[in-house]
Motif scaffolding. Structure first.
Motif, short mmCIF file in Angstrom:
data_model
loop_
_atom_site.label_atom_id
_atom_site.label_comp_id
_atom_site.label_asym_id
_atom_site.label_seq_id
_atom_site.Cartn_x
_atom_site.Cartn_y
_atom_site.Cartn_z
N ILE A 96 -12.05 -3.22 -4.80
CA ILE A 96 -11.60 -4.57 -5.14
C ILE A 96 -10.26 -4.47 -5.89
O ILE A 96 -9.28 -5.12 -5.55
CB ILE A 96 -12.66 -5.28 -6.00
N ALA A 97 -10.23 -3.55 -6.88
CA ALA A 97 -9.03 -3.43 -7.70
C ALA A 97 -7.82 -2.99 -6.89
O ALA A 97 -6.70 -3.38 -7.17
CB ALA A 97 -9.29 -2.43 -8.82
N HIS A 98 -8.06 -2.18 -5.86
CA HIS A 98 -6.93 -1.62 -5.11
C HIS A 98 -6.67 -2.35 -3.80
O HIS A 98 -5.87 -1.90 -3.00
CB HIS A 98 -7.17 -0.15 -4.81
N ALA A 99 -7.35 -3.47 -3.62
CA ALA A 99 -7.28 -4.13 -2.30
C ALA A 99 -5.83 -4.36 -1.86
O ALA A 99 -5.45 -4.01 -0.74
CB ALA A 99 -8.05 -5.43 -2.33
N ALA A 100 -4.99 -4.91 -2.77
CA ALA A 100 -3.61 -5.25 -2.39
C ALA A 100 -2.82 -3.98 -2.09
O ALA A 100 -2.16 -3.87 -1.05
CB ALA A 100 -2.95 -6.05 -3.50
N GLY A 101 -2.92 -3.00 -2.98
CA GLY A 101 -2.20 -1.73 -2.81
C GLY A 101 -2.65 -1.03 -1.54
O GLY A 101 -1.83 -0.49 -0.79
N ASP A 102 -3.96 -1.06 -1.30
CA ASP A 102 -4.50 -0.41 -0.11
C ASP A 102 -3.96 -1.05 1.15
O ASP A 102 -3.64 -0.37 2.12
CB ASP A 102 -6.03 -0.51 -0.10
N ALA A 103 -3.87 -2.38 1.14
CA ALA A 103 -3.40 -3.09 2.33
C ALA A 103 -1.96 -2.66 2.63
O ALA A 103 -1.61 -2.39 3.78
CB ALA A 103 -3.50 -4.59 2.12
N ALA A 104 -1.13 -2.56 1.58
CA ALA A 104 0.26 -2.15 1.76
C ALA A 104 0.31 -0.71 2.27
O ALA A 104 1.07 -0.38 3.19
CB ALA A 104 1.02 -2.27 0.44
N GLU A 105 -0.54 0.13 1.69
CA GLU A 105 -0.59 1.55 2.08
C GLU A 105 -1.03 1.68 3.53
O GLU A 105 -0.51 2.46 4.30
CB GLU A 105 -1.59 2.22 1.13
N ARG A 106 -2.01 0.84 3.88
CA ARG A 106 -2.50 0.87 5.26
C ARG A 106 -1.41 0.44 6.23
O ARG A 106 -1.18 1.07 7.25
CB ARG A 106 -3.72 -0.04 5.40
#
Ligand code: AMP
Length: 622
Positions: free
Chosen positions: A523-533
């Protein structure tokens, strides 16, 4: 929805022949065995009439194992050879144990083996599987004496959060104890079975399980004959022990005491526990003790004070409750009943807080210590074929998503979190490189976008893929999770039928704290993960385009004049410089420029290929 029929083929009992089967609650602190007798589930007592068996094993010098109350008593004098909390260790690796607050300080001599935990005792090294098997052996024997015959099998309960390794290890322990495992059953589901049948209840239920050291909450739907776990959550380091500890600290404060000898700490802690338990029925209690230096203590505590100093612990249980409800997509008003499990739910203020939260009085009419074993016994009775006219259906869920590593270190979820078990899902993948003849399948568990942030479960290789151009092979990867929550993965190349598969027996376990942490991280990394993905995908696409352009140049560069060649090379270099650090949008932009720069080259190549294809052919053949 695919429903699982639990009555298994070949297990139908002959008329009037009752097959002996038991339910076993293999607990962290205590274990119980129960069976259905004369149509009623009951916990089976030992020769002294006690139904609980402390989950403690003491190993002697001649290899004997003392299990239960005597071992519990001996724990203080012989801690290194007396193993408790084996359930916290089962199916986990040494690094898991060292990283876990709950197990790090256990007083055992751990072996060096990273993959299998070994505890050095005077009877040799013992794995948590063997320790659990010793407990199960005693329960099996108790049941056989009590029921007067050999058991057909047992249903053994496990926490809903147990991962594949922990479930597999529990099964192994049962096999070692000579028990035929009819099924592993999630503990809250077992509790729901006990209530569902006893009360003929239907609807959505919450199971609130506060034991000695752990808290679990599950949201289930029950309708006649059908149990479905919608979501689970919890805290592996919260339970009745924390209430004891809080009361113990309060006692020290009241008596202006600090840093006592170990023996006094142990005494006050056990008195605090007794006081906590008596405050469930009495309005006040007095804690009296004489410490090792002769100091006497007599401190009275009333219910109000006890409730006030421990209220924050109850508040801590409500966060996982809210999360489970969000995951299950249910509101408080949808919950038709709240089932209380675990000895610590006897505390009045726990029951009050749960009642206030859900706006209803929780269900407490079954013994909260026995309810899991009773439900398991009912399930065992059905699985043994003693109830063939009544079909039961039982559905559980996966606690974390299961997926695969795809190119660029990204995870592709195949079975999402909270999918109903048993489940099977297939997804098609393809080769990334021209002529690729093997494919590594990396199975991961977790919610994050990047493989490096998920838990690696298994790897295997599909070989013998016929050489084809990139993207032409069709590789179907099938994930199957059985009713016990165990995963097997197979991969099949569709055109040739070559196949590889693996039963996932991961060497590392995930405890519920790790799962909770992984969910929080996702949940905490959702935004960062999306960008990384997005970035990783853009890199994969750009690399794929560059490979194609380089292949084309190797074959047909003679179609280009020097300027055209230089322009393409410059566009290639430009993309290359962006791969390491640029954002997804920038990488895509440069890849698009490369694509445009090669448009006329692609056209020339196509013409050449058509000419080659037509060469020497008659019009009639075309
Ligand atoms: P379990 O792990 O389910 O056996 O629960 C054990 C916990 O329940 C321990 O912390 C006990 O102190 C607690 N417990 C058992 N009986 C009572 C009671 N009557 N009142 C309060 N807590 C209790």
């Amino acid at each position: 929805m695919a429903l699982l029929q639990i009555a298994e083929p070949g297990l139908t009992a002959a008329p009037h022949q009752h097959r002996l089967a038991v339910g076993i609650d293999l607990g962290t602190t205590n274990s119980l065995v129960a069976a259905v007798r004369s149509g009623m589930a009951v916990c089976l007592p030992d020769a002294f009439g006690r139904v609980t068996l402390p989950s403690v094993v003491r190993y002697g010098s001649n290899g004997d194992a003392d299990v239960g109350f005597d071992a519990l008593k001996a724990q203080k004098i012989d801690p290194a050879n007396t193993i408790s909390s084996a359930k916290r260790l089962i199916g986990r690796s040494l690094s898991d144990i060292h990283a876990d607050e709950n197990t790090r300080f256990l007083p055992y001599r751990f072996g060096e083996n990273e993959r299998v935990i070994e505890l050095h005792t005077r009877a040799g090294s013992k794995t948590p599987i063997e320790v659990s098997a010793d407990i199960l052996r005693v329960l099996k024997q108790r049941a056989e004496v009590s029921l007067g015959g050999e058991l057909v099998g047992a249903v053994i309960t496990v926490p809903a959060y147990f991962d594949d390794a922990q479930r597999q290890a529990t099964k192994d322990a049962a096999r070692l104890a000579g028990l035929n495992v009819l099924r592993l059953l999630n503990e809250p589901t077992a509790a729901a079975i006990a209530y569902g049948l006893d009360n003929r209840a239907e609807g959505t239920f919450a199971v609130y399980d506060l034991g000695g050291g752990t808290f679990d909450v599950s949201i289930l739907t029950l309708s006649r004959g059908l149990f479905e776990v919608k979501a689970t959550n919890g805290n592996s380091a919260l339970g009745g022990d924390d209430f004891d500890h809080r009361l113990f600290c309060w006692l020290l404060e009241q008596n202006h005491l600090s840093s006592l000898p170990e023996i006094d700490n142990a005494l006050l802690l056990s008195l605090a526990r007794a006081a906590k338990e008596s405050l469930t029925t009495d309005n006040s209690t007095t804690i009296q003790a004489t410490l090792s230096d002769g100091t006497s203590i007599a401190t009275t505590i009333d219910c109000g004070t006890f409730h006030q100093i421990t209220q924050h612990l109850i508040a801590k249980t409500l966060e996982p409750v809210k999360q489970a409800m969000r995951d299950a997509n249910v509101r408080k008003q949808d919950i038709k009943g709240v089932i209380m499990v675990g000895g610590a739910t006897r505390m009045r203020h726990v029951q009050q807080a749960v009642a206030t939260f859900f706006g209803q009085t929780p269900l407490t009419n079954l013994n909260p210590d026995e309810v899991v074993a009773l439900g398991a016994a009912m399930q065992a009775n059905v699985l043994a074929g003693n109830k063939n006219d009544e079909e039961w259906l039982l559905l559980d869920v996966t606690p974390l998503s299961l997926g695969l590593e795809t190119y660029g270190g990204l995870t592709e979820k195949v079975i999402p979190r909270n999918s109903t078990l048993p489940t099977a899902r297939a997804q098609d993948f393809t080769t990334f490189k021209d002529g690729q003849t093997a494919m590594m399948i990396h199975v991961v568990q977790g919610e994050r976008e990047l493989v490096s942030d998920c838990r690696s479960l298994a790897r295997f290789t599909l070989r013998g893929i016929p050489p084809m151009v990139a993207g032409a092979a069709r590789i179907r990867v099938t994930f199957q999770v059985d009713a016990d929550g165990l995963l097997s993965v197979s991969a099949r190349e569709q055109t040739t039928g070559v196949q590889a598969q693996i039963e996932v027996k991961p060497s590392y376990g995930l405890d519920d704290a790790a799962i909770t942490q992984m969910l929080k991280d996702s949940i905490a990394h959702a935004a960062g993960d999306a960008a990384e993905r997005a970035r990783a995908e853009a890199v994969v696409e750009a690399q794929s385009l560059m490979d194609a352009v380089n292949n084309a140049l190797a074959l047909d560069a003679d179609l280009l004049n020097d300027d055209e060649h230089a322009a393409i090379q410059a566009a290639l270099n430009h993309v290359q410089t962006k791969l390491a650090n640029a954002e997804a949008a920038v990488i895509r932009e440069t890849a698009q420029i490369l694509s445009k720069t090669t448009d006329s080259f692609a056209e020339k190549r196509m013409n050449r290929n058509i000419q080659r294809a037509l060469q020497g052919k008659k019009l009639a053949e075309i």
